[in-house]
Design a protein around this motif. Structure first.
Motif, short mmCIF file in Angstrom:
data_model
loop_
_atom_site.label_atom_id
_atom_site.label_comp_id
_atom_site.label_asym_id
_atom_site.label_seq_id
_atom_site.Cartn_x
_atom_site.Cartn_y
_atom_site.Cartn_z
N HIS A 100 74.34 108.32 -20.66
CA HIS A 100 73.73 107.00 -20.82
C HIS A 100 72.74 106.72 -19.68
O HIS A 100 71.60 106.29 -19.93
N ASP A 101 73.16 106.95 -18.46
CA ASP A 101 72.27 106.73 -17.32
C ASP A 101 71.04 107.63 -17.38
O ASP A 101 69.92 107.21 -17.05
N ASN A 102 71.22 108.86 -17.80
CA ASN A 102 70.12 109.79 -17.91
C ASN A 102 69.11 109.34 -18.97
O ASN A 102 67.90 109.44 -18.78
N ARG A 103 69.59 108.84 -20.09
CA ARG A 103 68.69 108.35 -21.14
C ARG A 103 67.92 107.11 -20.68
O ARG A 103 66.74 106.97 -20.97
N ILE A 104 68.58 106.22 -19.98
CA ILE A 104 67.90 105.03 -19.47
C ILE A 104 66.80 105.44 -18.50
O ILE A 104 65.69 104.92 -18.54
N GLU A 105 67.10 106.39 -17.64
CA GLU A 105 66.13 106.83 -16.64
C GLU A 105 64.93 107.52 -17.26
O GLU A 105 63.79 107.28 -16.86
N HIS A 106 65.12 108.34 -18.27
CA HIS A 106 64.03 109.14 -18.81
C HIS A 106 63.33 108.51 -20.01
O HIS A 106 62.19 108.85 -20.28
N PHE A 107 63.98 107.66 -20.75
CA PHE A 107 63.38 107.12 -21.96
C PHE A 107 63.08 105.63 -21.88
O PHE A 107 62.75 105.02 -22.88
N ALA A 108 63.25 105.02 -20.74
CA ALA A 108 62.99 103.59 -20.59
C ALA A 108 61.49 103.32 -20.72
O ALA A 108 60.66 104.10 -20.26
#
Length: 113
Positions: A100-108
């Motif tokens: 979840h944190d990785n998706r927020i960081e890369h796809f925000a």
């Protein structure tokens, strides 16, 4: 060996064991009811409900489904796969925070100026 011989070697379990477990299940169900009666909320509520549910299921499987008197190989064959699934679910739960944190960081989406 005839059918009469096979029937005569059948092991009879004491009725007192079944009555004691039945009373214990009744007490555990009462505690489960008290969780709702006292309006326990949050993680404590779900923790208590799950612990009481697992205890009741364990007693039912052990005594009323006669697993208490089975061989260790059969008990392992029935108990170990669900335990392995629980371990895998716990590992997925631990991994989900990272994903979840990785998706927020890369796809925000960048804020508009």
């Amino acid at each position: 060996m005839s059918n009469a011989d096979a029937g005569s070697t059948h092991q009879q379990h004491p009725i007192g064991t079944y009555v004691k477990v039945w009373i214990l299940l009744f007490v555990l169900s009462f505690f489960s009811y008290l969780v709702d009666f006292f309006h326990v909320q949050g993680v404590l509520r779900w923790g208590l409900i799950l612990v009481l549910m697992v205890l009741k299921a364990g007693f039912i499987v052990a005594v009323f489904m006669h697993m208490k008197w089975e061989r260790l190989a059969l008990i392992s064959a029935i108990v170990l796969p669900p335990l392995a699934i629980l371990v895998l679910v716990a590992m997925m739960g631990a991994e989900s925070g990272y994903v979840h944190d990785n998706r927020i960081e890369h796809f925000a989406v960048a804020p508009l100026k």
